[in-house]
Design an enzyme around this catalytic site. Structure first.
Site, PDB file in Angstrom:
ATOM      1  N   GLY A   1      -1.806   3.966  -4.696  1.00 14.96           N
ATOM      2  CA  GLY A   1      -1.331   3.152  -5.658  1.00 14.96           C
ATOM      3  C   GLY A   1      -0.648   3.304  -7.271  1.00 14.96           C
ATOM      4  O   GLY A   1      -0.189   2.109  -7.044  1.00 14.96           O
TER       5      GLY A   1
ATOM      6  N   MET B   1      -3.747   4.419   0.297  1.00 25.05           N
ATOM      7  CA  MET B   1      -4.500   4.702   1.764  1.00 25.05           C
ATOM      8  C   MET B   1      -5.509   5.371   2.491  1.00 25.05           C
ATOM      9  O   MET B   1      -6.492   5.886   2.658  1.00 25.05           O
ATOM     10  CB  MET B   1      -3.058   4.996   2.780  1.00 25.05           C
ATOM     11  CG  MET B   1      -2.381   4.011   3.324  1.00 25.05           C
ATOM     12  SD  MET B   1      -3.237   2.933   4.268  1.00 25.05           S
ATOM     13  CE  MET B   1      -3.134   3.743   5.849  1.00 25.05           C
TER      14      MET B   1
ATOM     15  N   VAL C   1       0.783  -1.525  -0.142  1.00 31.59           N
ATOM     16  CA  VAL C   1      -0.069  -0.136   0.052  1.00 31.59           C
ATOM     17  C   VAL C   1       1.033   1.094  -0.328  1.00 31.59           C
ATOM     18  O   VAL C   1       1.690   1.135   0.685  1.00 31.59           O
ATOM     19  CB  VAL C   1      -0.889   0.073   1.216  1.00 31.59           C
ATOM     20  CG1 VAL C   1      -0.419   0.308   2.346  1.00 31.59           C
ATOM     21  CG2 VAL C   1      -1.820   1.422   1.140  1.00 31.59           C
ATOM     22  N   CYS C   2       0.481   2.310  -0.746  1.00 31.51           N
ATOM     23  CA  CYS C   2       0.757   3.746  -0.724  1.00 31.51           C
ATOM     24  C   CYS C   2      -0.006   4.298  -0.377  1.00 31.51           C
ATOM     25  O   CYS C   2      -1.136   4.687   0.332  1.00 31.51           O
ATOM     26  CB  CYS C   2       1.606   4.071  -1.710  1.00 31.51           C
ATOM     27  SG  CYS C   2       1.330   4.197  -3.361  1.00 31.51           S
ATOM     28  N   ARG C   3      -0.233   5.979  -0.995  1.00 38.68           N
ATOM     29  CA  ARG C   3      -0.565   7.192  -1.005  1.00 38.68           C
ATOM     30  C   ARG C   3      -2.458   7.029  -1.429  1.00 38.68           C
ATOM     31  O   ARG C   3      -3.707   6.491  -0.989  1.00 38.68           O
ATOM     32  CB  ARG C   3      -0.749   8.526  -1.473  1.00 38.68           C
ATOM     33  CG  ARG C   3      -1.857   9.127  -0.707  1.00 38.68           C
ATOM     34  CD  ARG C   3      -0.662  10.792  -1.304  1.00 38.68           C
ATOM     35  NE  ARG C   3      -1.958  11.753  -0.632  1.00 38.68           N
ATOM     36  CZ  ARG C   3      -2.031  12.158  -1.577  1.00 38.68           C
ATOM     37  NH1 ARG C   3      -2.173  11.843  -2.691  1.00 38.68           N
ATOM     38  NH2 ARG C   3      -3.287  13.815  -1.071  1.00 38.68           N
TER      39      ARG C   3
END
Length: 107
Positions: free
Chosen positions: A62, A86, A58-60
């Site tokens: 995608g 996220m 996961v990141c901010r």
């Protein structure tokens, strides 16, 4: 090869969640139980990523996690991108914690 993706609300409760965001983003808010390895450190720290189970990245939003998941799959790991990152995690109401004691948020 198609990159496997999953939405935050479909993640298994016992998922190994790898957060590849920068330190400031992690401190502001992250999933409880997630493991933090910033994308820029992933190659050097790849041995910290399990070989024997699926890894959800996961990141901010995608993008970074998609790059990380593609690379992890390329080197033989079983990685899945968390679609929407996220931001989607927060929108779907999944729990978050912060490292500051303040109300967590997606930075």
């Amino acid at each position: 090869m198609t990159l496997p993706e999953i939405t935050p609300d479909a993640l298994p409760d016992d998922a190994y969640l790898l957060d590849v965001r920068e330190n400031e983003e992690w401190v502001a808010g992250h999933a409880p139980g997630a493991v933090h390895i910033p994308l820029g450190e992933l190659q050097a720290r790849v041995e910290e990523v399990p070989h024997d189970r699926q890894v959800f990245v996961v990141c901010r939003v995608g993008g970074r996690s998609a790059h990380a998941a593609m690379w992890l799959n390329h080197i033989g790991r079983d990685a899945v991108n968390v679609d929407g990152g996220m931001q989607s995690w927060a929108v779907t109401g999944r729990p978050m914690v912060s490292e500051t004691g303040e109300t967590p948020y997606v930075a």
